[in-house]
Design an enzyme around this catalytic site. Structure first.
Site, PDB file in Angstrom:
ATOM      1  N   SER A  56       0.870  -1.184   0.000  1.00  0.00           N
ATOM      2  CA  SER A  56       0.000   0.000   0.000  1.00  0.00           C
ATOM      3  C   SER A  56       0.900   1.225   0.000  1.00  0.00           C
ATOM      4  CB  SER A  56      -0.855  -0.002   1.273  1.00  0.00           C
ATOM      5  OG  SER A  56      -1.410   1.285   1.494  1.00  0.00           O
ATOM      6  N   TYR A  79      -2.712  -1.158  10.442  1.00  0.00           N
ATOM      7  CA  TYR A  79      -2.639  -1.359   8.994  1.00  0.00           C
ATOM      8  C   TYR A  79      -1.295  -0.855   8.451  1.00  0.00           C
ATOM      9  CZ  TYR A  79      -4.124  -1.157   4.063  1.00  0.00           C
ATOM     10  OH  TYR A  79      -4.229  -1.325   2.700  1.00  0.00           O
TER      11      TYR A  79
END
Ligand code: NAD
Length: 268
Positions: free
Chosen positions: A153, A166
């Site tokens: 990401s 995350y």
């Protein structure tokens, strides 16, 4: 001429929806046989719909239930796929989720859950894939002995308040990916990451479900468009193909410029 991934077998984790489904469809178009992995019985119908779409378009796919955070299930998935197809050529380590909270309110359960899927899940699948690549070695289908694509990401580099679990998982994926790429490049195994920016999928629905939310999101994207799963799928096909034969241990950012510090655009 053969397609770029002709007859290669690809396991794509978490591919009953979103980016995983997008990668599966693009890889199937490129000639791969794809395994549509899903974690729970409730996702079987969606996985079967992805299989049906691929088959309707002349491709080859099966669905397979496995929770990537469970060691025994991951080992069994690789065993079953090797038994059915003879080997595995490509792993797309895509399964991931969010459990957001302010850091001071984050429970250990929220922390552990995200790390167990996003990081431990990628470790377990990569380990089984590399064991199979080492057993098999290079075959006639590819210049590499095996390829792994880790779905990271932009948050492997951009800090993200309210999402410490995350961001930590994706930062972890980055150095796991680079470390195992260094460890197995001499065996001609290629391991890379794709770092998507904002891609329109169920995981970030709150960011694009109203025009106000979407306008706010677009301020973070210099190209001023939200990404689509095909943007990631096409990158994954290239990265898994021999066209990327000299690409190893790197992260490809597919983000419309999100990592270009868009806050500085209007700073004269
Ligand atoms: P998504 O929610 O559609 O896909 C996530 C998939 O992971 C789902 O199909 C889900 O069933 C599966 N999954 C969850 N837990 C699992 C488990 N234990 N075992 C197997 N599968 C499991 O969202 P998405 O956007 O397609 O996300 C895919 C990947 O892309 C994730 O790793 C996510 O972090 C990453 N990503 C997404 C974006 C984005 O903007 N959409 C941006 C950056 C990174």
């Amino acid at each position: 001429m053969d397609k770029k991934l002709q007859d290669q077998v690809a396991i794509i984790t978490g591919s009953s929806s979103g980016i995983g489904a997008g990668c599966a469809k693009e890889m199937a178009k490129a000639g791969a046989t794809v395994v549509i992995n899903y974690p729970v019985t409730g996702a079987k119908e969606m996985a079967e719909a992805v299989v049906a779409d691929i088959v309707a378009n002349g491709g080859s796919a099966i669905s397979y239930k496995c929770d990537v955070s469970k060691e025994d299930e991951v080992i069994q998935m690789f065993k079953d796929v090797v038994a059915q197809y003879g080997t595995v050529d490509i792993l797309v380590n895509n399964a991931g989720l969010q459990r957001d909270a302010k850091f001071v309110d984050m429970t250990l359960e929220q922390w552990n859950f995200v790390l167990s899927v996003n990081l431990t899940g990628q470790f377990l699948c990569a380990r089984e894939a590399i064991r199979e690549f080492l057993r098999r070695g290079i075959n006639s289908k590819s210049k590499a002995a095996g390829k792994i694509i880790c779905m990271s990401s932009v948050h492997e580099v951009i800090p993200w308040a309210g999402h410490a679990n995350y961001a930590a998982s994706k930062g972890g994926v980055m150095l796991m990916m680079k470390t195992i790429a260094q460890e197995y490049a001499p065996k001609k195994i290629r391991i890379n990451s794709i770092a998507p920016g904002a891609i329109q999928t169920p995981i970030n629905k709150d960011a694009w479900d109203t025009s106000e939310h979407l306008q706010n999101l677009l301020k973070l994207i210099p190209e001023r468009r939200i990404g689509q799963v095909e943007d990631i799928g096409k990158t994954a096909v290239w990265l898994a193909s021999d066209d990327a034969d000299y690409v190893n241990g790197t992260t490809i950012f597919v983000d419309g410029g999100m990592t270009l510090y868009p806050g500085f655009e209007d700073n004269g």
